[in-house]
Design a protein around this motif. Structure first.
Motif, PDB file in Angstrom:
ATOM      1  N   VAL A  86       0.879  -1.162   0.000  1.00  0.00           N
ATOM      2  CA  VAL A  86       0.000   0.000   0.000  1.00  0.00           C
ATOM      3  C   VAL A  86       0.921   1.218   0.000  1.00  0.00           C
ATOM      4  CG1 VAL A  86      -0.163   0.140   2.527  1.00  0.00           C
ATOM      5  CG2 VAL A  86      -2.032   1.014   1.123  1.00  0.00           C
ATOM      6  N   THR A  87       0.455   2.328  -0.538  1.00  0.00           N
ATOM      7  CA  THR A  87       1.279   3.529  -0.589  1.00  0.00           C
ATOM      8  C   THR A  87       1.258   4.220   0.767  1.00  0.00           C
ATOM      9  OG1 THR A  87       0.691   3.763  -2.903  1.00  0.00           O
ATOM     10  CG2 THR A  87       1.658   5.682  -1.841  1.00  0.00           C
ATOM     11  N   CYS A  88       2.428   4.458   1.325  1.00  0.00           N
ATOM     12  CA  CYS A  88       2.562   5.153   2.614  1.00  0.00           C
ATOM     13  C   CYS A  88       2.018   6.572   2.477  1.00  0.00           C
ATOM     14  CB  CYS A  88       4.042   5.177   3.005  1.00  0.00           C
ATOM     15  SG  CYS A  88       4.422   6.254   4.395  1.00  0.00           S
ATOM     16  N   HIS A  89       1.245   7.004   3.478  1.00  0.00           N
ATOM     17  CA  HIS A  89       0.619   8.318   3.407  1.00  0.00           C
ATOM     18  C   HIS A  89       1.459   9.434   4.022  1.00  0.00           C
ATOM     19  CE1 HIS A  89      -3.827   7.422   2.262  1.00  0.00           C
ATOM     20  NE2 HIS A  89      -2.963   6.788   1.501  1.00  0.00           N
ATOM     21  N   ASN A  90       2.698   9.135   4.380  1.00  0.00           N
ATOM     22  CA  ASN A  90       3.586  10.210   4.827  1.00  0.00           C
ATOM     23  C   ASN A  90       4.218  10.831   3.576  1.00  0.00           C
ATOM     24  OD1 ASN A  90       5.639  11.836   5.739  1.00  0.00           O
ATOM     25  ND2 ASN A  90       6.490  10.337   7.175  1.00  0.00           N
ATOM     26  N   ALA A  91       3.835  12.084   3.303  1.00  0.00           N
ATOM     27  CA  ALA A  91       4.294  12.739   2.068  1.00  0.00           C
ATOM     28  C   ALA A  91       5.817  12.827   2.018  1.00  0.00           C
ATOM     29  CB  ALA A  91       3.687  14.132   1.958  1.00  0.00           C
ATOM     30  N   LEU A  92       6.458  12.856   3.195  1.00  0.00           N
ATOM     31  CA  LEU A  92       7.922  12.983   3.213  1.00  0.00           C
ATOM     32  C   LEU A  92       8.606  11.700   2.767  1.00  0.00           C
ATOM     33  CD1 LEU A  92       8.315  14.982   6.533  1.00  0.00           C
ATOM     34  CD2 LEU A  92       8.469  15.836   4.199  1.00  0.00           C
ATOM     35  N   HIS A  93       7.813  10.637   2.597  1.00  0.00           N
ATOM     36  CA  HIS A  93       8.385   9.366   2.132  1.00  0.00           C
ATOM     37  C   HIS A  93       8.159   9.161   0.636  1.00  0.00           C
ATOM     38  CE1 HIS A  93       8.443   7.465   6.440  1.00  0.00           C
ATOM     39  NE2 HIS A  93       9.096   8.604   6.357  1.00  0.00           N
ATOM     40  N   ARG A  94       7.689  10.189  -0.020  1.00  0.00           N
ATOM     41  CA  ARG A  94       7.564  10.203  -1.486  1.00  0.00           C
ATOM     42  C   ARG A  94       6.794   9.025  -2.061  1.00  0.00           C
ATOM     43  NH1 ARG A  94      13.372  11.234  -3.941  1.00  0.00           N
ATOM     44  NH2 ARG A  94      14.116  10.224  -2.033  1.00  0.00           N
ATOM     45  N   LEU A  95       5.647   8.722  -1.497  1.00  0.00           N
ATOM     46  CA  LEU A  95       4.752   7.699  -2.061  1.00  0.00           C
ATOM     47  C   LEU A  95       5.417   6.328  -2.192  1.00  0.00           C
ATOM     48  CD1 LEU A  95       3.170   9.877  -4.925  1.00  0.00           C
ATOM     49  CD2 LEU A  95       2.397   9.685  -2.566  1.00  0.00           C
ATOM     50  N   HIS A  96       6.284   5.993  -1.237  1.00  0.00           N
ATOM     51  CA  HIS A  96       6.879   4.653  -1.328  1.00  0.00           C
ATOM     52  C   HIS A  96       5.860   3.606  -0.870  1.00  0.00           C
ATOM     53  CE1 HIS A  96       8.450   3.901   3.022  1.00  0.00           C
ATOM     54  NE2 HIS A  96       7.410   4.680   3.060  1.00  0.00           N
ATOM     55  N   ARG A  97       6.197   2.354  -1.035  1.00  0.00           N
ATOM     56  CA  ARG A  97       5.278   1.268  -0.740  1.00  0.00           C
ATOM     57  C   ARG A  97       5.641   0.607   0.590  1.00  0.00           C
ATOM     58  NH1 ARG A  97       6.562   2.727  -5.183  1.00  0.00           N
ATOM     59  NH2 ARG A  97       8.650   2.373  -4.429  1.00  0.00           N
ATOM     60  N   ILE A  98       4.614   0.240   1.327  1.00  0.00           N
ATOM     61  CA  ILE A  98       4.843  -0.500   2.570  1.00  0.00           C
ATOM     62  C   ILE A  98       3.929  -1.726   2.571  1.00  0.00           C
ATOM     63  CG2 ILE A  98       5.687   1.415   3.961  1.00  0.00           C
ATOM     64  CD1 ILE A  98       2.878   1.847   5.001  1.00  0.00           C
TER      65      ILE A  98
END
Ligand SMILES: [Zn+2]
Length: 499
Positions: free
Chosen positions: A436-448
């Motif tokens: 799922v796409t991480c919702h922390n914008a500072l993580h640049r839409l990475h996947r978790i």
């Protein structure tokens, strides 16, 4: 469209990728962080307030770039391309270069606003920022942990390079070289210049905004500033992931397959088999046609019984059904004794191959192997001592070609390609179901990783359609006055939570 792609070897190249020497440039990854001060203003002030700030700052900073020797040299620069000089950016690199006096003049515009200091305070979390000490000295505040949230919220507004906030910041980047005489337009563009000057109050924004964005593309540092990577690393290390799936559990929907119709169809298929029973000891046409239909019905039954219609296994089952459907349609299309025979002998040969390989396995056999059943099938028609093993394809072809030949290409295109991703575990299927796409914008839409894998869209209507196609094919091969009941869906009753 696919037709617009150019085929080179096994690759299909899209039109944009065919442009020679084209280079890509990422707003988010490399260029947005250079404008972080502006990003923070867009995240904290309202639009009128921050645009006023941008205008005032542009008027002040214009002097930094103002060209004294106007026309002549600028023509020279235009010719050499140097007019699009990336130093005409009030970005963090530039702000670290200017004198203290110039910097303070810039900052006074923001600090004049009651929320200005709060907006910029998150910059003090970033010790990698160019001119960090000057920022710290000028703002005279201590950043708090909450400032990471302000930073994340602000960056969230500019992740999309076409968002309103992104376009506003990109307008600010573009307006400076224009008002400082570094970027010049022909007379005929006077209207466009007016639209830029009065942005966002003049002109059709559907045209002005794209113009701004394409203009800003030439005002980017190349190569991007090295500190930007340090910024993203710091942001990743200092802030946690935001998992939007953390409250999701596994939910299983009830099947929509009408079980009465399913079992009625199975009974009718078996009945028709008996009414066509052949005196031959081996009748590959009869066994294969009815066998494939029963196999399709079984897969469908399992999907419904085990509520797999929105699970990964459901997509894998759909792929199997598509292959069953195309295989039977091809066999029925050719309808020659040798092709029915070929299909059957190939399968028996595969059982023999599996059996012989099992003889070489050291230790315990895999639990799913039923050695007696495999041996039985390998020897059913002829002793396996006389049975050839075909290591190719049973029709000496592949499924796509079979589908084209028997008029089932549409079935192939509709159901086969994407469902194949799931059976092969290719990246798209892996990404789709378990990240799922991480919702922390500072993580640049990475996947978790997801807590539970994603529910997919139901395969049941598609599977029912495929099995009905299989039944129709069977009916054409073995017609009768009494039709075999078709499968159907019933209205959804509700969902149950498996916990
Ligand atoms: Zn994250």
């Amino acid at each position: 469209m696919l037709d617009n792609h150019e085929r080179i070897g096994t690759k299909l190249i899209p039109p944009l990728a065919q442009i020679p020497m084209a280079k890509s440039s990422s707003w988010l990854d490399h260029h947005m962080p250079e404008m972080l001060w502006a990003v923070l203003l867009t995240g904290t002030l309202n639009r009128i307030q921050y645009l006023n700030c941008f205008r005032e700052i542009a008027a002040i900073c214009r002097e930094w770039f103002l060209r004294i020797e106007a026309a002549k040299n600028s023509e020279l620069e235009n010719k050499s391309g140097a007019a699009h000089n990336f130093t005409v950016i009030v970005d963090h690199i530039k702000l670290a270069e200017v004198s203290d006096e110039e910097f303070n003049k810039f900052l006074s515009v923001v600090l004049a606003h009651p929320m200005g200091c709060v907006a910029l305070r998150p910059l003090l979390l970033l010790d990698c920022l160019p001119g960090y000490d000057r920022w710290r000295h000028a703002l005279q505040v201590e950043p708090s942990n909450d400032d990471w949230s302000i930073l994340a919220r602000s960056v969230g507004g500019v992740i999309d390079h076409q968002s309103e906030a992104s376009t506003d910041i990109r307008w600010f980047k573009l307006i400076l070289p224009i008002i400082s005489g570094r970027m010049r337009f022909p007379e005929s563009e006077a209207e466009r210049l007016d639209e830029l000057r009065l942005f966002p109050d003049k002109g059709d924004m559907r045209s002005v905004r794209p113009f701004i964005r394409s203009g800003e593309m030439v005002l980017r540092r190349n190569p991007p500033s090295p500190w930007v990577e340090a910024f993203w690393t710091l942001a990743m290390n200092k802030t946690g992931c935001v998992d939007p799936s953390k409250d999701d559990g596994y939910t299983f929907s009830d099947t929509e397959i009408n079980s009465t119709a399913l079992y009625a169809a199975r009974d009718a298929v078996a009945e028709r088999f008996h009414s066509n029973a052949s005196p031959l000891r081996i009748d590959p046409r009869l066994d294969s046609a009815f066998g494939l239909t029963l196999y399709g019905l079984s897969i469908l039954e399992e999907i419904g019984m085990h509520r797999m219609q929105t699970r990964i296994v459901g997509a894998i089952a759909l792929r199997a059904l598509a292959e069953v459907c195309i295989t039977l349609r091809y066999l029925a299309h050719i309808d020659s004794p040798s092709m029915w025979h070929s299909y059957r002998v190939y399968g028996a040969g595969q059982a023999k191959l599996a059996f012989l390989k099992l003889q070489q396995i050291q230790g315990d056999l895999p639990t799913f192997i039923d050695e007696d059943a495999i041996h039985g099938i390998a020897n059913e028609d002829v002793w396996q001592e006389f049975l050839n093993i075909d290591v190719g394809h049973w029709a000496n072809s592949n499924l796509r070609k079979l589908a084209s030949e028997c008029g089932a290409k549409e079935t192939y295109d509709r159901y086969y390609d994407w469902s194949s991703s799931y059976i092969h575990g290719n990246w798209a299927a892996v990404r789709d179901t378990n990240f799922v796409t991480c919702h922390n914008a500072l993580h640049r839409l990475h996947r978790i990783p997801r807590i539970a894998h994603r529910s997919l869209h139901t395969v049941e209507p598609d599977c029912v359609e495929l099995v009905n196609e299989v039944i129709s094919t069977l009916e054409n091969l073995y017609p009768s006055a009494e039709p075999i009941p078709r499968l159907s869906l019933r209205p959804l009753q509700g969902t149950a939570d498996a916990g």
